[in-house]
Design an enzyme around this catalytic site. Structure first.
Site, mmCIF file in Angstrom:
data_model
loop_
_atom_site.group_PDB
_atom_site.id
_atom_site.type_symbol
_atom_site.label_atom_id
_atom_site.label_comp_id
_atom_site.label_asym_id
_atom_site.label_seq_id
_atom_site.Cartn_x
_atom_site.Cartn_y
_atom_site.Cartn_z
ATOM 1 N N HIS A 60 -3.468 7.253 3.205
ATOM 2 C CA HIS A 60 -3.810 5.957 2.611
ATOM 3 C C HIS A 60 -5.225 5.599 3.045
ATOM 4 O O HIS A 60 -5.585 5.755 4.217
ATOM 5 C CB HIS A 60 -2.808 4.902 3.077
ATOM 6 C CG HIS A 60 -3.187 3.512 2.675
ATOM 7 N ND1 HIS A 60 -3.566 3.204 1.398
ATOM 8 C CD2 HIS A 60 -3.271 2.360 3.395
ATOM 9 C CE1 HIS A 60 -3.865 1.910 1.340
ATOM 10 N NE2 HIS A 60 -3.692 1.382 2.538
ATOM 11 N N CYS B 13 0.812 -1.227 0.000
ATOM 12 C CA CYS B 13 0.000 0.000 0.000
ATOM 13 C C CYS B 13 0.848 1.280 0.000
ATOM 14 O O CYS B 13 0.327 2.358 -0.262
ATOM 15 C CB CYS B 13 -0.931 0.016 1.203
ATOM 16 S SG CYS B 13 -2.065 -1.377 1.200
ATOM 17 N N ASN C 197 -10.103 -0.133 0.043
ATOM 18 C CA ASN C 197 -8.635 -0.052 0.036
ATOM 19 C C ASN C 197 -8.123 -0.535 -1.320
ATOM 20 O O ASN C 197 -8.250 -1.708 -1.657
ATOM 21 C CB ASN C 197 -8.098 -0.924 1.175
ATOM 22 C CG ASN C 197 -6.581 -0.851 1.308
ATOM 23 O OD1 ASN C 197 -5.903 -0.326 0.431
ATOM 24 N ND2 ASN C 197 -6.065 -1.377 2.401
HETATM 25 O O1 UT7 Z 1 -3.695 -1.240 3.647
HETATM 26 C C1 UT7 Z 1 -2.903 -1.696 4.685
HETATM 27 C C2 UT7 Z 1 -3.430 -1.907 5.845
HETATM 28 N N1 UT7 Z 1 -4.674 -2.550 6.066
HETATM 29 C C3 UT7 Z 1 -5.327 -2.030 7.068
HETATM 30 O O2 UT7 Z 1 -4.963 -0.990 7.520
HETATM 31 C C4 UT7 Z 1 -6.461 -2.767 7.694
HETATM 32 C C5 UT7 Z 1 -6.284 -2.738 9.175
HETATM 33 N N2 UT7 Z 1 -7.289 -3.388 9.957
HETATM 34 C C6 UT7 Z 1 -8.588 -2.998 9.972
HETATM 35 O O3 UT7 Z 1 -8.997 -2.120 9.251
HETATM 36 C C7 UT7 Z 1 -9.507 -3.662 10.957
HETATM 37 O O4 UT7 Z 1 -8.749 -4.368 11.901
HETATM 38 C C8 UT7 Z 1 -10.550 -4.599 10.303
HETATM 39 C C9 UT7 Z 1 -11.563 -3.776 9.548
HETATM 40 C C10 UT7 Z 1 -9.882 -5.587 9.389
HETATM 41 C C11 UT7 Z 1 -11.297 -5.369 11.388
HETATM 42 O O5 UT7 Z 1 -11.915 -4.473 12.291
HETATM 43 P P1 UT7 Z 1 -11.746 -4.680 13.853
HETATM 44 O O6 UT7 Z 1 -12.573 -3.660 14.502
HETATM 45 O O7 UT7 Z 1 -10.282 -4.703 14.161
HETATM 46 O O8 UT7 Z 1 -12.425 -6.082 14.063
HETATM 47 P P2 UT7 Z 1 -11.778 -7.387 14.694
HETATM 48 O O9 UT7 Z 1 -10.786 -7.980 13.776
HETATM 49 O O10 UT7 Z 1 -11.374 -7.085 16.088
HETATM 50 O O11 UT7 Z 1 -13.050 -8.332 14.724
HETATM 51 C C12 UT7 Z 1 -14.210 -8.054 15.548
HETATM 52 C C13 UT7 Z 1 -15.265 -9.092 15.264
HETATM 53 C C14 UT7 Z 1 -14.719 -10.528 15.259
HETATM 54 O O12 UT7 Z 1 -15.704 -11.360 15.849
HETATM 55 P P3 UT7 Z 1 -15.552 -11.850 17.376
HETATM 56 O O13 UT7 Z 1 -14.240 -12.592 17.419
HETATM 57 O O14 UT7 Z 1 -15.533 -10.608 18.193
HETATM 58 O O15 UT7 Z 1 -16.750 -12.705 17.553
HETATM 59 C C15 UT7 Z 1 -14.593 -10.849 13.802
HETATM 60 O O16 UT7 Z 1 -14.699 -12.232 13.550
HETATM 61 O O17 UT7 Z 1 -15.810 -8.872 13.951
HETATM 62 C C16 UT7 Z 1 -15.759 -10.103 13.211
HETATM 63 N N3 UT7 Z 1 -15.593 -9.780 11.784
HETATM 64 C C17 UT7 Z 1 -16.643 -9.505 10.982
HETATM 65 N N4 UT7 Z 1 -17.969 -9.437 11.227
HETATM 66 C C18 UT7 Z 1 -18.772 -9.115 10.194
HETATM 67 C C19 UT7 Z 1 -14.460 -9.703 11.065
HETATM 68 N N5 UT7 Z 1 -14.743 -9.369 9.793
HETATM 69 C C20 UT7 Z 1 -16.088 -9.248 9.718
HETATM 70 C C21 UT7 Z 1 -16.984 -8.924 8.678
HETATM 71 N N6 UT7 Z 1 -18.307 -8.866 8.955
HETATM 72 N N7 UT7 Z 1 -16.561 -8.641 7.426
#
Ligand code: UT7
Length: 320
Positions: A247, A112, A277
């Site tokens: 970004h 990225c 993204n």
């Molecule tokens: O370009 C380079 C860099 N990339 C990034 O910068 C991305 C960086 N990361 C992020 O943007 C975020 O971490 C995400 C958007 C990927 C995830 O958001 P989060 O608030 O960190 O969620 P999490 O990974 O802590 O997950 C929370 C919950 C989980 O369920 P449990 O374990 O709490 O039951 C996940 O399984 O949300 C669940 N989850 C989803 N639920 C519905 C993960 N993806 C999804 C989804 N829809 N698509």
């Protein structure tokens, strides 16, 4: 002497995939995606559209806006993680398409942060007087390496391209130009955002694999640090920055970084709502959107920052 941005362009494929479409593909919801990322839809390349197709559209628009033709370009650097072919570089397809028969063209891979890496390399060629004018492109068809069954990643990414023409400043440019670019990488974190395979390791392209929460934590930290590093190196008061062009990965990362930098969201370009993204294409897409929409104006001081797999991260300060 500095490198000045002469024109920008961008391209997004016609096909749009909304959060509601994704609800039918994986266990997710429009509400979750909006709240956690800010993304509403993403653009997906048609079967017959490749990274080069997107890049060529963006390049032609940047050339038009710079009032230049392919013959005026001495160098093309194309940043991508999703090249058309393993070899040759996607950049040479762009070279052919814009009718550039001299100079040289090559690809860069820095995930990225790719556009920022490409911009800095092109800037160095201009500063050391090897070339006069460069076309810098970020272009991706990430939809080809996303696992559409993995809700952790498939809701985040999209396809697109952005381009900028830069050339050596003249007296008429006054203060305009790239004031500084800082690049960083740290390979100890390479497994946090990677693919399940690659040419040499598995003879496949692999699919995107990400430890979202960890990447998020590092992103806010690195993006803030590199922005402050650029401001310190250029002795710039952050209050004089007109716009932050970050970004476009997650609106919460953008808000977190802007807050730490004390830059209000009215002075931040946000485009991820419409295209998610787009990795290396993200910064030039946001830059072109800012210029084309009239938000970013000649004379504005803009701060760019990016972060991606590697980890790689980068910051730049530019006077338009
Ligand atoms: O370009 C380079 C860099 N990339 C990034 O910068 C991305 C960086 N990361 C992020 O943007 C975020 O971490 C995400 C958007 C990927 C995830 O958001 P989060 O608030 O960190 O969620 P999490 O990974 O802590 O997950 C929370 C919950 C989980 O369920 P449990 O374990 O709490 O039951 C996940 O399984 O949300 C669940 N989850 C989803 N639920 C519905 C993960 N993806 C999804 C989804 N829809 N698509």
């Amino acid at each position: 002497m500095k490198s000045v941005i002469r024109g920008t362009g961008s391209y997004l494929p016609e096909k749009i995939l909304t959060n509601f479409d994704l609800e039918k593909m994986v266990e997710t919801s429009d509400a979750w995606i909006r709240e956690r990322t800010g993304i509403q839809c993403r653009h997906i390349a048609d079967k017959e559209e490749y990274t080069s197709t997107l890049a060529i559209h963006a390049a032609k628009e940047a050339l038009k806006n710079a009032h230049l033709t392919g013959e005026d370009i001495d160098l093309i650097i194309l940043a991508t993680t999703t090249p058309d072919d393993t070899t040759p570089a996607t950049a040479v397809r762009v070279q052919e398409a814009i009718g550039m028969t001299h100079g040289f063209a090559f690809d860069i891979q820095a995930a990225c942060s790719g556009f920022m890496y490409a911009l800095n390399v092109a800037n160095q060629f201009i500063l050391n007087k090897s070339i006069k004018t460069a076309l810098v492109i970020g272009a991706e068809t990430l939809s080809r390496i996303v696992d559409w069954k993995d809700r952790n990643t498939c809701v985040l990414f999209g396809d697109g391209a952005g381009a900028a023409v830069i050339s050596a400043s003249t007296e008429e440019d006054g203060e305009a130009g790239i004031l500084d670019i800082v690049l960083h990488s740290d390979g100890r974190f390479r497994n946090l955002l990677t693919t399940t395979g690659g040419v040499s390791r598995t003879q496949t392209t692999g699919y995107v694999l990400m430890e979202g929460r960890e990447v998020f934590r590092h992103a806010v930290m690195n993006l803030t640090d590199v922005a402050e590093e650029v401001l310190n190196r250029t002795h710039t008061d952050k209050n004089t920055v007109d716009f932050l062009v970050p970004h476009q990965a997650n609106v919460r990362i953008i808000e977190g970084t802007a807050k730490k930098l004390n830059i209000p969201m009215e002075r931040v370009i946000v485009t991820l709502t419409e295209h998610g993204n787009t990795s290396a294409a993200s910064i030039p897409l946001a830059l072109h959107h800012g210029i084309a929409s009239g938000k970013l104006k000649k004379g504005h001081l803009i701060l760019l920052d990016a972060m991606g797999g590697g980890f790689t991260w980068a910051g730049a300060l530019i006077r338009l």
